[in-house]
Design a protein around this motif. Structure first.
Motif, PDB file in Angstrom:
ATOM      1  N   SER A  64      -3.195   3.426   3.560  1.00 44.48           N
ATOM      2  CA  SER A  64      -2.640   3.253   2.220  1.00 44.48           C
ATOM      3  C   SER A  64      -2.188   4.607   1.661  1.00 44.48           C
ATOM      4  O   SER A  64      -2.821   5.645   1.911  1.00 44.48           O
ATOM      5  CB  SER A  64      -3.692   2.623   1.301  1.00 44.48           C
ATOM      6  OG  SER A  64      -3.207   2.539  -0.023  1.00 44.48           O
ATOM      7  N   LEU A  65      -1.092   4.552   0.859  1.00 45.20           N
ATOM      8  CA  LEU A  65      -0.613   5.735   0.126  1.00 45.20           C
ATOM      9  C   LEU A  65      -0.979   5.635  -1.349  1.00 45.20           C
ATOM     10  O   LEU A  65      -0.643   6.523  -2.140  1.00 45.20           O
ATOM     11  CB  LEU A  65       0.916   5.859   0.272  1.00 45.20           C
ATOM     12  CG  LEU A  65       1.467   6.050   1.697  1.00 45.20           C
ATOM     13  CD1 LEU A  65       2.982   6.187   1.664  1.00 45.20           C
ATOM     14  CD2 LEU A  65       0.841   7.266   2.372  1.00 45.20           C
ATOM     15  N   ARG A  66      -1.636   4.585  -1.744  1.00 46.32           N
ATOM     16  CA  ARG A  66      -2.001   4.387  -3.139  1.00 46.32           C
ATOM     17  C   ARG A  66      -3.129   5.342  -3.530  1.00 46.32           C
ATOM     18  O   ARG A  66      -4.025   5.650  -2.727  1.00 46.32           O
ATOM     19  CB  ARG A  66      -2.446   2.951  -3.386  1.00 46.32           C
ATOM     20  CG  ARG A  66      -1.374   1.910  -3.173  1.00 46.32           C
ATOM     21  CD  ARG A  66      -1.976   0.514  -3.273  1.00 46.32           C
ATOM     22  NE  ARG A  66      -2.522   0.290  -4.621  1.00 46.32           N
ATOM     23  CZ  ARG A  66      -2.009  -0.578  -5.496  1.00 46.32           C
ATOM     24  NH1 ARG A  66      -0.920  -1.258  -5.173  1.00 46.32           N
ATOM     25  NH2 ARG A  66      -2.565  -0.729  -6.666  1.00 46.32           N
ATOM     26  N   SER A  67      -3.097   5.760  -4.774  1.00 43.39           N
ATOM     27  CA  SER A  67      -4.148   6.636  -5.271  1.00 43.39           C
ATOM     28  C   SER A  67      -5.440   5.875  -5.519  1.00 43.39           C
ATOM     29  O   SER A  67      -6.524   6.451  -5.526  1.00 43.39           O
ATOM     30  CB  SER A  67      -3.699   7.326  -6.587  1.00 43.39           C
ATOM     31  OG  SER A  67      -3.403   6.337  -7.579  1.00 43.39           O
ATOM     32  N   GLN A 114       0.809  -1.210   0.000  1.00 46.94           N
ATOM     33  CA  GLN A 114       0.000   0.000   0.000  1.00 46.94           C
ATOM     34  C   GLN A 114       0.850   1.271   0.000  1.00 46.94           C
ATOM     35  O   GLN A 114       0.323   2.376   0.152  1.00 46.94           O
ATOM     36  CB  GLN A 114      -0.917  -0.002   1.232  1.00 46.94           C
ATOM     37  CG  GLN A 114      -1.891  -1.160   1.284  1.00 46.94           C
ATOM     38  CD  GLN A 114      -2.923  -1.078   0.178  1.00 46.94           C
ATOM     39  OE1 GLN A 114      -3.400   0.004  -0.170  1.00 46.94           O
ATOM     40  NE2 GLN A 114      -3.252  -2.236  -0.401  1.00 46.94           N
ATOM     41  N   LEU A 115       2.165   1.138  -0.162  1.00 50.57           N
ATOM     42  CA  LEU A 115       3.054   2.307  -0.147  1.00 50.57           C
ATOM     43  C   LEU A 115       3.030   3.060  -1.476  1.00 50.57           C
ATOM     44  O   LEU A 115       3.345   4.260  -1.533  1.00 50.57           O
ATOM     45  CB  LEU A 115       4.487   1.866   0.169  1.00 50.57           C
ATOM     46  CG  LEU A 115       4.753   1.439   1.620  1.00 50.57           C
ATOM     47  CD1 LEU A 115       6.162   0.871   1.753  1.00 50.57           C
ATOM     48  CD2 LEU A 115       4.549   2.600   2.568  1.00 50.57           C
ATOM     49  N   SER A 116       2.724   2.388  -2.550  1.00 49.28           N
ATOM     50  CA  SER A 116       2.751   3.031  -3.870  1.00 49.28           C
ATOM     51  C   SER A 116       1.900   2.230  -4.838  1.00 49.28           C
ATOM     52  O   SER A 116       1.642   1.028  -4.623  1.00 49.28           O
ATOM     53  CB  SER A 116       4.188   3.119  -4.385  1.00 49.28           C
ATOM     54  OG  SER A 116       4.239   3.599  -5.704  1.00 49.28           O
ATOM     55  N   ASN A 117       1.498   2.926  -5.914  1.00 47.45           N
ATOM     56  CA  ASN A 117       0.787   2.206  -6.968  1.00 47.45           C
ATOM     57  C   ASN A 117       1.702   1.225  -7.672  1.00 47.45           C
ATOM     58  O   ASN A 117       1.257   0.236  -8.254  1.00 47.45           O
ATOM     59  CB  ASN A 117       0.225   3.197  -7.984  1.00 47.45           C
ATOM     60  CG  ASN A 117      -0.960   3.965  -7.410  1.00 47.45           C
ATOM     61  OD1 ASN A 117      -1.354   3.743  -6.273  1.00 47.45           O
ATOM     62  ND2 ASN A 117      -1.535   4.874  -8.197  1.00 47.45           N
ATOM     63  N   ASP A 118       3.013   1.544  -7.637  1.00 42.65           N
ATOM     64  CA  ASP A 118       4.001   0.668  -8.256  1.00 42.65           C
ATOM     65  C   ASP A 118       4.494  -0.354  -7.232  1.00 42.65           C
ATOM     66  O   ASP A 118       4.348  -0.172  -6.021  1.00 42.65           O
ATOM     67  CB  ASP A 118       5.180   1.499  -8.776  1.00 42.65           C
ATOM     68  CG  ASP A 118       4.742   2.532  -9.817  1.00 42.65           C
ATOM     69  OD1 ASP A 118       3.830   2.198 -10.605  1.00 42.65           O
ATOM     70  OD2 ASP A 118       5.308   3.643  -9.810  1.00 42.65           O
ATOM     71  N   ILE A 139      -8.766  -5.632  -3.046  1.00 41.02           N
ATOM     72  CA  ILE A 139      -8.028  -6.458  -3.993  1.00 41.02           C
ATOM     73  C   ILE A 139      -6.612  -6.685  -3.507  1.00 41.02           C
ATOM     74  O   ILE A 139      -6.078  -7.769  -3.568  1.00 41.02           O
ATOM     75  CB  ILE A 139      -8.024  -5.807  -5.384  1.00 41.02           C
ATOM     76  CG1 ILE A 139      -9.483  -5.659  -5.879  1.00 41.02           C
ATOM     77  CG2 ILE A 139      -7.223  -6.641  -6.364  1.00 41.02           C
ATOM     78  CD1 ILE A 139     -10.251  -6.937  -5.932  1.00 41.02           C
ATOM     79  N   GLU A 140      -5.997  -5.622  -2.993  1.00 43.00           N
ATOM     80  CA  GLU A 140      -4.668  -5.781  -2.403  1.00 43.00           C
ATOM     81  C   GLU A 140      -4.840  -6.359  -1.002  1.00 43.00           C
ATOM     82  O   GLU A 140      -5.819  -6.067  -0.303  1.00 43.00           O
ATOM     83  CB  GLU A 140      -3.966  -4.419  -2.322  1.00 43.00           C
ATOM     84  CG  GLU A 140      -3.568  -3.848  -3.654  1.00 43.00           C
ATOM     85  CD  GLU A 140      -2.465  -4.649  -4.297  1.00 43.00           C
ATOM     86  OE1 GLU A 140      -2.348  -4.621  -5.521  1.00 43.00           O
ATOM     87  OE2 GLU A 140      -1.731  -5.334  -3.551  1.00 43.00           O
ATOM     88  N   PRO A 141      -3.874  -7.168  -0.538  1.00 47.02           N
ATOM     89  CA  PRO A 141      -4.022  -7.781   0.799  1.00 47.02           C
ATOM     90  C   PRO A 141      -4.168  -6.718   1.872  1.00 47.02           C
ATOM     91  O   PRO A 141      -3.466  -5.716   1.867  1.00 47.02           O
ATOM     92  CB  PRO A 141      -2.721  -8.575   0.970  1.00 47.02           C
ATOM     93  CG  PRO A 141      -2.235  -8.792  -0.416  1.00 47.02           C
ATOM     94  CD  PRO A 141      -2.661  -7.596  -1.196  1.00 47.02           C
ATOM     95  N   GLU A 142      -5.085  -6.978   2.792  1.00 43.29           N
ATOM     96  CA  GLU A 142      -5.274  -6.053   3.901  1.00 43.29           C
ATOM     97  C   GLU A 142      -4.050  -6.078   4.804  1.00 43.29           C
ATOM     98  O   GLU A 142      -3.512  -7.119   5.115  1.00 43.29           O
ATOM     99  CB  GLU A 142      -6.511  -6.475   4.701  1.00 43.29           C
ATOM    100  CG  GLU A 142      -6.738  -5.593   5.916  1.00 43.29           C
ATOM    101  CD  GLU A 142      -7.852  -6.160   6.782  1.00 43.29           C
ATOM    102  OE1 GLU A 142      -8.554  -7.035   6.290  1.00 43.29           O
ATOM    103  OE2 GLU A 142      -7.989  -5.701   7.921  1.00 43.29           O
ATOM    104  N   ALA A 143      -3.634  -4.903   5.213  1.00 43.48           N
ATOM    105  CA  ALA A 143      -2.463  -4.818   6.097  1.00 43.48           C
ATOM    106  C   ALA A 143      -2.796  -3.929   7.273  1.00 43.48           C
ATOM    107  O   ALA A 143      -2.325  -2.813   7.396  1.00 43.48           O
ATOM    108  CB  ALA A 143      -1.268  -4.258   5.328  1.00 43.48           C
TER     109      ALA A 143
END
Length: 645
Positions: free
Chosen positions: A541-544, A505-509, A601-605
């Protein structure tokens, strides 16, 4: 033929066939001199050789340390073992006895008196041994192996052949005249083996057959106790031996040895007869009235009675209220304040006053209490104090799982380790000391169980309550990086509250290393994607394109009243719907399940603050050493993050 008759015979009269004696003498001479090939050398004849194997009249001389000494003529003497005479050792010098000469050692012959007598009745014993015949004799001595019997010769009854049952006192048989069966006769040694038991078994079989004809289960019989064992007694009932087990002797708790003795005649009832295995089960208490059947009219719950402590166990004390009626004072019912230790002050046989608190006639159980004879100090405490009240108390002792604190002179309360701090794991023995005064809040009062739960952290506000107001899911908030790990960054959300930004969740990449994106002390704008107050976890999360975890009722629109169905297009964001045909999205509806959350969709952290206070603190000093305490946020977060990975 009696010994007196043999002793009265003339020395010149032959006791056995002269030809037989000559044959025995010749064989003895050949054995001693090794004359198998005597024709090679001239034979030298010793005039004393005639004594080998001969029966002679010996005149009693004296009793020596080695045996009984007899004069046998020609200045020769013969020594006979004293055991052959038992309690009838010769005393009159010159008295004549028949002796069978055996061998010569150091100028003295060894001889046997009973073998000489046996020769006189040789044929008779051989016939009796073959036919199993009987003979009458007098028991003249006893030793560890059995009984010595005079049957015209020296007979022996082995210990196992004396009686039907084990015999301890052999001396009581000495002097008795009885009939014996001849089991064995050794013509070479002159030994006669007798049995008294064989005749008793013959007589018993007749009695047993008659008993079996009238034996009935449930019928009373008179029996004789043969053996008493720790677990019961063996009783002879008309030739049948049955077991009277200890559990069927009495309704009370008396031991077998205290109730019965070997040889005692008692009345018993047949409980079971297993003819195939020849097992007879007997009872005695069944002949008496069952005391539990009279219990309902004699005792009731709430009665205060006095009984006798008959057994003290680790879990409590058994008290006998009447013969056959016992109740249990469990450890928890011994004392309001000294739970379990009161058993040390009650001894077996002591009179104890108790209160009946439970009666189970079907299970034959009485529940007794000693502590309920007095007013409960816990009830008095509950009347004076209430949950939420603040107290200043003194630490009595420190356990691995909490602090025991003095409430009154008699009562202690427990501050569980989970109720020390909202956010930190506290080392109790490093932080507190006995006799230290601390301020606490009453969390629970259980007067019946004798427990008061206390807390320290409840004196202040729960920082997670404030955090819940700040970090609601979907909200973008300012956070500060507290520390980083391989799987993500821990950030400060509110005072004493941390959340986790997982590496995904730190970046879209794709991020290979956390430190390439954030540094400790760095201030960030992050989106709250999940908040679990119960588990103390915050995920950011830092993701957009961060997907915020929401309750399904909120995430899934309802088309019609009562409808709970939605399409993939309704649930997934537009960025994840590329390549999915509109008809496919609508063709696969998803049924919402109450209480479930839409999964990211991304694993929960989620960040973790693994503190889960026990809802009911256990005020037991014997709680396990590994009682769970407040967990470290970092270790729990590590586990959660690894699960997400």
């Amino acid at each position: 033929m009696s010994e007196e008759t043999l002793q009265g015979e003339s020395a010149a009269e032959p006791l056995v066939d002269p030809t037989a004696i000559a044959a025995v003498q010749a064989a003895a001479k050949a054995a001693v001199e090794g004359t198998a090939n005597a024709a090679v050398e001239p034979e030298v004849v010793d005039p004393l050789d005639r004594l080998y194997g001969a029966v002679v009249n010996g005149r009693f001389a004296e009793v020596t340390r080695n045996g009984v000494l007899f004069d046998i003529g020609d200045d020769q003497q013969a020594l006979v073992d004293r055991l052959e005479f038992g309690d009838f050792t010769p005393t009159k010098v010159g008295e004549t006895y028949k002796l069978l000469i055996d061998s010569r050692r150091r100028g003295v012959w060894t001889a046997s008196h009973h073998k000489a007598l046996a020769l006189a009745v040789w044929d008779q014993f051989q016939v009796l041994a073959k036919s199993g015949g009987t003979i009458q004799g007098k028991i003249i001595a006893a030793n560890d192996g059995g009984l010595v019997v005079d049957v015209g010769a020296r007979g022996f009854v082995p210990r196992s052949q004396i009686d039907l049952y084990k015999v301890d006192d052999l001396d009581s048989y000495v002097g008795q005249t009885d009939t014996f069966r001849v089991l064995k006769f050794d013509a070479r040694s002159g030994d006669v083996v007798l049995s008294r038991r064989a005749l008793l078994e013959d007589a018993l079989s007749v009695v047993r057959a008659k008993t079996l004809e009238k034996l009935e289960v449930g019928k009373k019989y008179e029996g004789t106790i043969r053996r008493v064992m720790p677990y019961g007694a063996f009783v002879d009932v008309g030739g049948l031996e049955g077991l009277l087990h200890q559990s069927n002797m009495t309704w009370g708790r008396e031991s077998t040895a205290a109730l019965l003795k070997a040889g005692q005649t008692i009345e018993v009832i047949v409980l079971d007869w297993d003819e195939a295995n020849n097992k007879l089960s007997l009872g005695r208490k069944q002949l008496e009235e069952d005391p539990w059947e009279q219990l309902s009219g004699k005792y009731k719950e709430g009665d205060v009675v006095t009984g006798k402590a008959v057994s003290v166990a680790k879990f409590g004390v058994f008290v006998e209220l009447a013969p056959g009626i016992e109740g249990l004072i469990h450890n928890t019912e011994l004392s309001w304040t000294d739970r379990g230790n009161d058993t040390k002050r009650i001894t077996k046989g002591q009179d104890v006053e108790v209160k009946i608190i439970g009666i189970e006639l079907e299970n034959r159980r009485l529940k007794l209490s000693k502590k309920r004879l007095e007013e409960s100090p816990w009830a008095a405490f509950a009347a004076e104090h209430k949950v939420g009240e603040k107290l200043t108390v003194k630490i009595a002792r420190i356990a691995d799982f909490g602090l025991f604190c003095v409430l009154t002179n008699e009562l202690d309360g427990l501050v569980h380790a989970n109720d020390i701090s909202w956010t930190e794991k506290v080392n109790l023995k490093d932080t507190f000391v006995p006799e230290q005064d601390i301020e606490v809040q009453i969390l629970s009062i259980d007067a019946e169980a004798g427990r008061v739960g206390l807390g320290i952290k409840q004196l202040g506000d729960d920082p997670w309550t404030l955090a819940a107001q700040i970090a609601s899911p979907g909200k973008t908030i300012e956070v500060t990086v507290a520390r980083i790990a391989d799987f993500g960054a821990f950030v400060t959300v509110a005072p004493d509250v941390e959340g986790l930004i997982h590496i995904s969740q730190l970046s879209n990449d794709r991020v290979e290393r956390v430190e390439d994106v954030v540094k400790p002390g760095q201030t960030l704008e992050a989106t709250v994607v999940s908040f679990d107050l119960e588990r103390r976890r915050i995920g950011l999360s830092l993701r957009s394109d961060a997907i915020v975890e929401k309750v399904e009722e909120e995430a899934i629109p309802v088309e019609d009243e009562g409808s709970s169905r939605a399409t993939l297009g309704d649930i997934l964001p537009a960025s994840l719907m590329k390549g999915v045909k509109p008809e496919e999205a609508k063709a696969k509806p998803v049924k919402a399940k109450k209480g479930k959350k839409a999964r990211a969709i991304e694993p929960e952290a989620p960040a973790i603050e693994p503190e889960a206070r026990a809802s009911e603190p256990e005020a037991k000093e014997d709680a396990p050493a590994d009682e769970p305490q407040v967990g470290a946020a970092e270790s729990s977060a590590d586990e959660s993050a690894k699960e997400s990975e």
